[in-house]
Design a protein around this motif. Structure first.
Motif, PDB file in Angstrom:
ATOM      1  N   MET A 480       0.854  -1.205   0.000  1.00  0.00           N
ATOM      2  CA  MET A 480       0.000   0.000   0.000  1.00  0.00           C
ATOM      3  C   MET A 480       0.890   1.255   0.000  1.00  0.00           C
ATOM      4  SD  MET A 480      -3.496  -0.393   0.786  1.00  0.00           S
ATOM      5  CE  MET A 480      -4.498  -1.832   0.901  1.00  0.00           C
ATOM      6  N   ILE A 481       1.946   1.192   0.808  1.00  0.00           N
ATOM      7  CA  ILE A 481       2.849   2.350   0.908  1.00  0.00           C
ATOM      8  C   ILE A 481       3.538   2.589  -0.440  1.00  0.00           C
ATOM      9  CG2 ILE A 481       4.949   3.220   2.051  1.00  0.00           C
ATOM     10  CD1 ILE A 481       3.996   1.695   4.584  1.00  0.00           C
ATOM     11  N   GLN A 482       4.033   1.496  -1.031  1.00  0.00           N
ATOM     12  CA  GLN A 482       4.730   1.647  -2.320  1.00  0.00           C
ATOM     13  C   GLN A 482       3.790   2.213  -3.397  1.00  0.00           C
ATOM     14  OE1 GLN A 482       8.347   0.532  -3.265  1.00  0.00           O
ATOM     15  NE2 GLN A 482       7.554   2.280  -4.407  1.00  0.00           N
ATOM     16  N   THR A 483       2.575   1.689  -3.441  1.00  0.00           N
ATOM     17  CA  THR A 483       1.600   2.170  -4.440  1.00  0.00           C
ATOM     18  C   THR A 483       1.344   3.669  -4.259  1.00  0.00           C
ATOM     19  OG1 THR A 483       0.533   0.022  -4.401  1.00  0.00           O
ATOM     20  CG2 THR A 483      -0.771   1.833  -5.301  1.00  0.00           C
ATOM     21  N   THR A 484       1.196   4.067  -3.004  1.00  0.00           N
ATOM     22  CA  THR A 484       0.920   5.481  -2.716  1.00  0.00           C
ATOM     23  C   THR A 484       2.084   6.368  -3.174  1.00  0.00           C
ATOM     24  OG1 THR A 484      -0.337   4.788  -0.775  1.00  0.00           O
ATOM     25  CG2 THR A 484       0.317   7.099  -0.859  1.00  0.00           C
ATOM     26  N   ILE A 485       3.306   5.919  -2.868  1.00  0.00           N
ATOM     27  CA  ILE A 485       4.478   6.717  -3.269  1.00  0.00           C
ATOM     28  C   ILE A 485       4.536   6.829  -4.802  1.00  0.00           C
ATOM     29  CG2 ILE A 485       7.022   6.800  -3.276  1.00  0.00           C
ATOM     30  CD1 ILE A 485       6.922   5.325  -0.549  1.00  0.00           C
ATOM     31  N   ASP A 486       4.358   5.688  -5.472  1.00  0.00           N
ATOM     32  CA  ASP A 486       4.465   5.693  -6.937  1.00  0.00           C
ATOM     33  C   ASP A 486       3.404   6.596  -7.568  1.00  0.00           C
ATOM     34  OD1 ASP A 486       6.515   3.963  -6.653  1.00  0.00           O
ATOM     35  OD2 ASP A 486       5.386   2.153  -7.198  1.00  0.00           O
ATOM     36  N   ASN A 487       2.165   6.433  -7.109  1.00  0.00           N
ATOM     37  CA  ASN A 487       1.086   7.251  -7.689  1.00  0.00           C
ATOM     38  C   ASN A 487       1.266   8.731  -7.349  1.00  0.00           C
ATOM     39  OD1 ASN A 487      -0.346   5.355  -9.112  1.00  0.00           O
ATOM     40  ND2 ASN A 487      -1.592   4.749  -7.356  1.00  0.00           N
ATOM     41  N   GLY A 488       1.695   8.998  -6.135  1.00  0.00           N
ATOM     42  CA  GLY A 488       1.936  10.391  -5.730  1.00  0.00           C
ATOM     43  C   GLY A 488       2.973  11.029  -6.638  1.00  0.00           C
ATOM     44  N   HIS A 489       4.103  10.331  -6.814  1.00  0.00           N
ATOM     45  CA  HIS A 489       5.189  10.896  -7.623  1.00  0.00           C
ATOM     46  C   HIS A 489       4.783  11.083  -9.087  1.00  0.00           C
ATOM     47  CE1 HIS A 489       8.547   9.739  -4.554  1.00  0.00           C
ATOM     48  NE2 HIS A 489       7.763  10.705  -4.162  1.00  0.00           N
ATOM     49  N   GLN A 490       4.031  10.112  -9.573  1.00  0.00           N
ATOM     50  CA  GLN A 490       3.622  10.197 -10.984  1.00  0.00           C
ATOM     51  C   GLN A 490       2.764  11.437 -11.252  1.00  0.00           C
ATOM     52  OE1 GLN A 490       1.563   6.686 -12.308  1.00  0.00           O
ATOM     53  NE2 GLN A 490       3.349   6.203 -13.562  1.00  0.00           N
ATOM     54  N   HIS A 491       2.052  11.879 -10.215  1.00  0.00           N
ATOM     55  CA  HIS A 491       1.130  13.008 -10.425  1.00  0.00           C
ATOM     56  C   HIS A 491       1.520  14.243  -9.628  1.00  0.00           C
ATOM     57  CE1 HIS A 491      -1.582  10.568 -12.830  1.00  0.00           C
ATOM     58  NE2 HIS A 491      -1.316   9.596 -11.980  1.00  0.00           N
ATOM     59  N   GLY A 492       2.803  14.365  -9.318  1.00  0.00           N
ATOM     60  CA  GLY A 492       3.323  15.616  -8.764  1.00  0.00           C
ATOM     61  C   GLY A 492       3.124  15.867  -7.276  1.00  0.00           C
ATOM     62  N   CYS A 493       2.904  14.809  -6.514  1.00  0.00           N
ATOM     63  CA  CYS A 493       2.754  14.986  -5.054  1.00  0.00           C
ATOM     64  C   CYS A 493       3.989  14.474  -4.345  1.00  0.00           C
ATOM     65  CB  CYS A 493       1.637  14.077  -4.542  1.00  0.00           C
ATOM     66  SG  CYS A 493       0.052  14.817  -4.470  1.00  0.00           S
ATOM     67  N   TRP A 494       4.432  15.166  -3.318  1.00  0.00           N
ATOM     68  CA  TRP A 494       5.448  14.532  -2.476  1.00  0.00           C
ATOM     69  C   TRP A 494       4.742  13.658  -1.455  1.00  0.00           C
ATOM     70  CZ3 TRP A 494       5.408  15.630   2.718  1.00  0.00           C
ATOM     71  CH2 TRP A 494       4.917  16.859   3.141  1.00  0.00           C
ATOM     72  N   VAL A 495       5.463  12.639  -0.940  1.00  0.00           N
ATOM     73  CA  VAL A 495       4.801  11.640  -0.087  1.00  0.00           C
ATOM     74  C   VAL A 495       5.608  11.397   1.191  1.00  0.00           C
ATOM     75  CG1 VAL A 495       3.865   9.291   0.015  1.00  0.00           C
ATOM     76  CG2 VAL A 495       3.960  10.491  -2.187  1.00  0.00           C
ATOM     77  N   GLY A 496       4.908  11.448   2.311  1.00  0.00           N
ATOM     78  CA  GLY A 496       5.563  11.179   3.600  1.00  0.00           C
ATOM     79  C   GLY A 496       4.824  10.108   4.381  1.00  0.00           C
ATOM     80  N   ILE A 497       5.408   9.753   5.518  1.00  0.00           N
ATOM     81  CA  ILE A 497       4.739   8.830   6.455  1.00  0.00           C
ATOM     82  C   ILE A 497       4.687   9.534   7.806  1.00  0.00           C
ATOM     83  CG2 ILE A 497       4.911   6.629   7.718  1.00  0.00           C
ATOM     84  CD1 ILE A 497       6.390   5.453   5.359  1.00  0.00           C
ATOM     85  N   CYS A 498       3.500   9.619   8.395  1.00  0.00           N
ATOM     86  CA  CYS A 498       3.429  10.233   9.716  1.00  0.00           C
ATOM     87  C   CYS A 498       2.888   9.264  10.765  1.00  0.00           C
ATOM     88  CB  CYS A 498       2.592  11.511   9.695  1.00  0.00           C
ATOM     89  SG  CYS A 498       0.873  11.213   9.265  1.00  0.00           S
ATOM     90  N   GLY A 499       2.544   8.042  10.352  1.00  0.00           N
ATOM     91  CA  GLY A 499       2.116   7.032  11.330  1.00  0.00           C
ATOM     92  C   GLY A 499       3.336   6.528  12.100  1.00  0.00           C
ATOM     93  N   GLU A 500       3.085   5.714  13.114  1.00  0.00           N
ATOM     94  CA  GLU A 500       4.166   5.247  13.987  1.00  0.00           C
ATOM     95  C   GLU A 500       5.211   4.413  13.238  1.00  0.00           C
ATOM     96  OE1 GLU A 500       4.125   5.988  17.728  1.00  0.00           O
ATOM     97  OE2 GLU A 500       3.186   7.462  16.440  1.00  0.00           O
ATOM     98  N   LEU A 501       4.797   3.810  12.132  1.00  0.00           N
ATOM     99  CA  LEU A 501       5.733   2.979  11.370  1.00  0.00           C
ATOM    100  C   LEU A 501       6.903   3.797  10.826  1.00  0.00           C
ATOM    101  CD1 LEU A 501       5.812  -0.046  10.578  1.00  0.00           C
ATOM    102  CD2 LEU A 501       4.899   0.618   8.354  1.00  0.00           C
ATOM    103  N   GLY A 502       6.667   5.087  10.638  1.00  0.00           N
ATOM    104  CA  GLY A 502       7.724   5.964  10.128  1.00  0.00           C
ATOM    105  C   GLY A 502       8.946   5.977  11.040  1.00  0.00           C
ATOM    106  N   ALA A 503       8.730   5.632  12.323  1.00  0.00           N
ATOM    107  CA  ALA A 503       9.855   5.650  13.277  1.00  0.00           C
ATOM    108  C   ALA A 503      10.462   4.267  13.453  1.00  0.00           C
ATOM    109  CB  ALA A 503       9.364   6.169  14.630  1.00  0.00           C
ATOM    110  N   ASP A 504       9.982   3.306  12.686  1.00  0.00           N
ATOM    111  CA  ASP A 504      10.497   1.937  12.815  1.00  0.00           C
ATOM    112  C   ASP A 504      11.828   1.854  12.061  1.00  0.00           C
ATOM    113  OD1 ASP A 504      11.094  -0.747  12.472  1.00  0.00           O
ATOM    114  OD2 ASP A 504       8.978  -1.316  12.507  1.00  0.00           O
ATOM    115  N   MET A 505      12.904   1.808  12.834  1.00  0.00           N
ATOM    116  CA  MET A 505      14.227   1.915  12.206  1.00  0.00           C
ATOM    117  C   MET A 505      14.617   0.674  11.418  1.00  0.00           C
ATOM    118  SD  MET A 505      15.919   4.284  15.119  1.00  0.00           S
ATOM    119  CE  MET A 505      17.597   4.116  14.656  1.00  0.00           C
TER     120      MET A 505
END
Ligand code: PEP
Ligand code: MG
Length: 538
Positions: A480-505
């Motif tokens: 799901m994350i990969q799909t979101t990044i790919d679609n975001g980039h294809q259409h000019g959006c930058w993409v971040g993660i703000c859920g707790e998983l973003g801190a999972d090293m």
């Protein structure tokens, strides 16, 4: 010494006395009394004490959140002087010859019911206030402490469970750790503990007679030591010192770039829940705020925060961040974040219910107040606005139309506002599946992995029994994350993660390889992740 095992929410050691937190609501018994004059004196003394407490709270709140937000305590003190309220209590004590606690609780219930039935939002909201002051009075009379009041010394708070609204009201200076019987590691109370950098254990068989005993919370092992032996205490103090040293080493990374060995730059932002958390963001040198959970402004208050109070809060954060990006998420209440004065109906399935953007679009007066405050505050810094729980393009278009309407209103009044980026949270599978379409509507995506995991795996994030299978590493979530990044980039959006998983090293490198542009994490995770990013070669 007794040792208990729980599940840790944050690595860290806390040493201090245990404090048994009692819920605000409590049953009051009706007791016959002989000496009504003595009971009236007892009531009068309690009333004076309650007013004194409110005056102290008012002074403290003025310093911390400003006069407008503090006014509620002043109003509460005035309500305790109200003739009708006082007469009713005195009358019940005298005529029924009952204890003051019962007279106060009965009066509180009667007045609250009366206000709640009135056909006027202002008076309806007073029902909550009258309940609040009555509860305070009952607490003083029965020698119990008031919810957020933790006493003079910093303590380890013990409770069956803690709601986010209770947690935010606690004095952070006095909080060493939390220990609860219930709760899940993905609840907002757990997230708050991480944001405040406070060790916390859940799933511990707590006992009331622990109150006042010395204890150690070992957030590394998930252990709680009651009346620890000398040897354990020494070992834990040593571990605390090591933590401090490690922290000092990380300090050397302050001011350094968030860049991989091969030159990929990433925005490393922090998550906050209140204006006070900005200190942690600055101390940890985050490059911006990737998620300001604005609903905590509502959870901290006793009534709808008005435009001015919100404007002051957003402006303060924007100014303190001095031009760095501040992404404010609009009101996301519902599910585990309940606010009394919203008078929401009980729902069978609140996580999938009336919450977040659904409430805002259904009650536009609430939404517009917040948007006006945000746009006005944007003149004082670099504010971006983000909308939660989006499932359709239509929702985004409705939101954008409302924002445009407000901009026109502000233009007409010649009120300034800045260039504001607008983005959405990607936290439903629906949003992921149409992320190509959504990307054409907004400036950025921020993936809310907490909810995205719950909705993708059909696992209630609040359910303690399912904590072990709530797996944010599940391939479905990662895809799901990969799909979101790919679609975001294809259409000019930058993409971040703000859920707790973003801190999972263990996933930082994976996210970078996926092409993520931003990670927004609890403030204390910023420097450890910076260290890691600077060691990665993609
Ligand atoms: C999320 O769902 O991942 C998120 C960041 O929002 P919250 O945890 O506040 O629901
Ligand atoms: Mg969410």
């Amino acid at each position: 010494m007794e040792v208990y095992q729980g599940k840790s929410i944050l690595k860290g050691i806390a040493i201090g006395k245990l404090f048994f937190y009692q819920k605000g609501e409590q049953s009051v018994k009706r007791e016959k009394i002989q000496d009504t004059a003595a009971e009236l004196r007892r009531y009068e003394a309690a009333r004076e004490e309650a007013i004194a407490q409110l005056n102290v709270l008012y002074e403290k709140a003025v310093k911390e959140v400003g006069e407008v937000n503090a006014a509620v305590f002043e109003v509460h003190a005035m309500m305790l002087e109200d003739d009708d309220y006082v007469d009713s209590i005195v009358n019940i004590i005298e005529t029924q010859q009952v204890n003051a606690e019962f007279a106060v609780a009965t009066t509180g219930d009667n007045f609250a019911a009366m206000f709640a039935e009135m056909d006027d939002d202002y008076f309806k909201a007073r029902a909550v206030d009258v309940k609040d002051i009555s509860e305070r009075l009952v607490n003083v009379l029965s020698g119990r402490n008031n919810g957020g009041d933790l006493g003079a010394e910093p303590v380890i708070v013990v409770a069956d469970d803690l709601a986010p609204s209770e947690t935010v009201q606690m004095d952070k200076e006095k909080l060493l750790a939390f220990v609860t019987r219930y709760g899940s590691s993905n609840s907002h109370t757990a997230i708050l503990a991480r944001t405040m950098n406070i060790p916390a254990l859940i799933g511990v068989e707590i006992q009331e007679d622990w109150n006042g005993k010395l204890a150690v919370v070992d957030g590394y092992e998930g252990k709680l030591y009651i009346e620890p032996e000398e040897e354990v205490l020494t070992k834990m103090q040593q571990k605390q010192r090591e933590d401090l040293e490690a922290r000092e080493l990380l300090e050397q990374l302050r001011g350094k770039e968030d860049v991989t060995l091969d030159g990929k730059k990433i925005r490393l932002y922090a998550n906050i829940g209140s204006v006070k958390d900005v200190a942690g963001v600055l101390a940890n040198d985050a490059a911006g705020i990737g998620l300001f959970r604005s609903e905590f402004l509502y959870l901290e208050a006793d009534d709808y925060p008005d435009e001015e109070a919100q404007f002051q809060a957003y402006k303060t954060v924007a100014e303190n961040m001095a031009g760095k990006k501040v992404i404010v998420r609009t009101l996301d209440i519902g599910a585990d974040k309940q606010v009394d004065y919203f008078h929401m109906e009980e729902e069978e399935n609140p996580a999938m219910g009336y919450r977040a953007i659904r409430i805002c679009l259904d009650r536009p007066e609430i939404f517009k107040t917040q948007l006006r405050a945000l746009l006005r505050a944007s003149a004082y810094g670099n504010i971006a606005i983000m909308y939660p729980m989006i499932i359709s393009v239509d929702e985004v278009r409705q939101i954008k139309a409302i924002v445009e309407e407000i901009k026109q209103e502000l233009d007409a009044k010649e009120i300034r506002y800045g260039e504001v980026e607008q983005g959405i949270m990607i936290e439903t599978p629906a949003a992921v599946m149409i992320s190509d379409l959504l990307a054409q509507e907004v400036d950025f995506f921020s993936i809310g992995t907490n909810d995205l995991t719950q909705y993708t795996l059909a696992i209630d994030r609040q359910n303690m029994k399912l904590d072990n299978i709530y797996d944010a590493h599940h391939p479905a979530v990662l895809r799901m994350i990969q799909t979101t990044i790919d679609n975001g980039h294809q259409h000019g959006c930058w993409v971040g993660i703000c859920g707790e998983l973003g801190a999972d090293m263990t996933l930082t490198e994976t996210f970078l390889k996926m092409g993520i542009d931003e990670l927004s994490v609890s403030p204390s995770f910023v420097l450890p992740i910076r260290k890691l990013i600077r060691q990665i070669r993609l």
